[in-house]
Scaffold this motif. Structure first.
Motif, mmCIF file in Angstrom:
data_model
loop_
_atom_site.group_PDB
_atom_site.id
_atom_site.type_symbol
_atom_site.label_atom_id
_atom_site.label_comp_id
_atom_site.label_asym_id
_atom_site.label_seq_id
_atom_site.Cartn_x
_atom_site.Cartn_y
_atom_site.Cartn_z
ATOM 1 N N TYR A 128 4.926 4.012 2.514
ATOM 2 C CA TYR A 128 4.869 3.031 1.425
ATOM 3 C C TYR A 128 5.382 1.679 1.908
ATOM 4 O O TYR A 128 6.363 1.605 2.648
ATOM 5 N N ARG A 129 4.708 0.610 1.489
ATOM 6 C CA ARG A 129 5.172 -0.753 1.724
ATOM 7 C C ARG A 129 4.817 -1.583 0.507
ATOM 8 O O ARG A 129 3.693 -1.500 0.004
ATOM 9 N N ASP A 130 5.775 -2.386 0.014
ATOM 10 C CA ASP A 130 5.463 -3.210 -1.150
ATOM 11 C C ASP A 130 5.468 -4.694 -0.791
ATOM 12 O O ASP A 130 5.766 -5.075 0.348
ATOM 13 N N VAL A 131 5.138 -5.542 -1.755
ATOM 14 C CA VAL A 131 4.992 -6.970 -1.503
ATOM 15 C C VAL A 131 6.314 -7.642 -1.165
ATOM 16 O O VAL A 131 6.344 -8.754 -0.638
ATOM 17 N N ASN A 132 7.427 -6.982 -1.481
ATOM 18 C CA ASN A 132 8.749 -7.517 -1.171
ATOM 19 C C ASN A 132 9.302 -6.976 0.144
ATOM 20 O O ASN A 132 10.496 -7.067 0.407
ATOM 21 N N TYR A 181 0.844 -1.195 0.000
ATOM 22 C CA TYR A 181 0.000 0.000 0.000
ATOM 23 C C TYR A 181 0.881 1.247 0.000
ATOM 24 O O TYR A 181 2.070 1.192 0.322
ATOM 25 N N THR A 182 0.287 2.369 -0.357
ATOM 26 C CA THR A 182 0.863 3.685 -0.100
ATOM 27 C C THR A 182 -0.247 4.574 0.436
ATOM 28 O O THR A 182 -1.304 4.689 -0.185
ATOM 29 N N PHE A 183 -0.009 5.162 1.590
ATOM 30 C CA PHE A 183 -0.887 6.186 2.145
ATOM 31 C C PHE A 183 -0.171 7.520 2.040
ATOM 32 O O PHE A 183 0.991 7.637 2.447
ATOM 33 N N SER A 184 -0.849 8.521 1.509
ATOM 34 C CA SER A 184 -0.288 9.868 1.438
ATOM 35 C C SER A 184 -1.259 10.842 2.079
ATOM 36 O O SER A 184 -2.470 10.746 1.869
ATOM 37 N N VAL A 185 -0.731 11.773 2.857
ATOM 38 C CA VAL A 185 -1.538 12.839 3.454
ATOM 39 C C VAL A 185 -1.028 14.161 2.891
ATOM 40 O O VAL A 185 0.174 14.436 2.917
ATOM 41 N N VAL A 186 -1.951 14.960 2.388
ATOM 42 C CA VAL A 186 -1.578 16.222 1.744
ATOM 43 C C VAL A 186 -2.327 17.373 2.397
ATOM 44 O O VAL A 186 -3.554 17.324 2.551
ATOM 45 N N ALA A 187 -1.604 18.405 2.782
ATOM 46 C CA ALA A 187 -2.202 19.610 3.358
ATOM 47 C C ALA A 187 -2.137 20.749 2.346
ATOM 48 O O ALA A 187 -1.194 20.846 1.552
ATOM 49 N N GLY A 188 -3.163 21.607 2.372
ATOM 50 C CA GLY A 188 -3.170 22.777 1.501
ATOM 51 C C GLY A 188 -3.641 22.508 0.092
ATOM 52 O O GLY A 188 -3.396 23.315 -0.803
ATOM 53 N N ARG A 189 -4.319 21.385 -0.131
ATOM 54 C CA ARG A 189 -4.798 21.020 -1.459
ATOM 55 C C ARG A 189 -6.211 20.462 -1.380
ATOM 56 O O ARG A 189 -6.620 19.908 -0.373
#
Length: 201
Positions: free
Chosen positions: A103-107, A21-29
């Motif tokens: 971020y974390r991938d399958v590997n 998964y990838t989690f992203s947090v964005v401020a100001g958008r």
């Protein structure tokens, strides 16, 4: 909140069910601005859960982005890696914004990244810091990660705790099963003219 309590909140992140998964947090958008920064079409959204999006990606070999607004921040959730690309962080944080991704991938590769006002000011793999205490010189951490120690059994929880400590927004695991606004993303090889520059912090 006490750091240990913050890490305990994210115990779910170290369970085996979520291997990528990838989690992203964005401020100001706004959501539309974040979608465009990630290379998506803000006008072509539909509602999907994390499992539905990941299944469709596997079937169609495409990339999907799910977004939700929480506490005046936009949270982007992927079964993918766009949010781990420095150029995405620069675009999403340009002109006074702020960006943080986990971020974390399958590997079992990991990454945390932070950007402010169009500049990446820290990006590292927390897995590589696990044995840092036993080396002669500890790798230099960005100021926003100072005082954090990473441990194999709580590596993902500590990454999410660091995200919340930095951005002030808790990540809700219920977002996995909730249908969120979902858009198709352009592949990085069509999104960037210079791939080497896009991946360079």
């Amino acid at each position: 909140m006490v750091w240990e309590d913050l890490v305990a909140r994210y115990a779910w992140a170290d369970e085996d069910e979520l291997e990528a998964y990838t989690f992203s947090v964005v401020a100001g958008r706004t959501e539309d601005e974040v979608i465009r920064a990630f290379g998506g079409d803000a006008d072509g959204s539909r509602m999907m859960t994390f499992a539905e999006a990941s299944d469709e990606q596997a079937d169609r070999r495409c990339a999907l982005l799910r977004v939700v607004t929480a506490d005046a921040h936009v949270v982007a959730v992927e079964w993918g890696y766009h949010g781990s690309i420095p150029e995405i962080a620069r675009r999403a944080s340009a002109d006074g914004g702020e960006f943080f991704s986990v971020y974390r991938d399958v590997n079992a590769r990991y990454q945390v990244m932070h950007a402010v006002d169009g500049r990446v000011d820290g990006m590292f793999d927390p897995f590589e810091l696990l044995d840092a205490a036993w080396t002669e010189s500890r790798p230099e951490l960005p100021t926003w990660a100072e005082g954090v120690s990473f441990h194999m059994e709580t590596l993902c929880a500590e990454s999410f705790a660091l995200m919340e400590r930095t951005m002030g927004v808790p990540v809700d695991p219920a977002w996995f099963d909730t249908r969120l606004r979902t858009v198709l993303l352009a592949s990085p090889d069509t999104l960037f003219e210079d791939m080497a520059a896009a991946w360079s912090p």
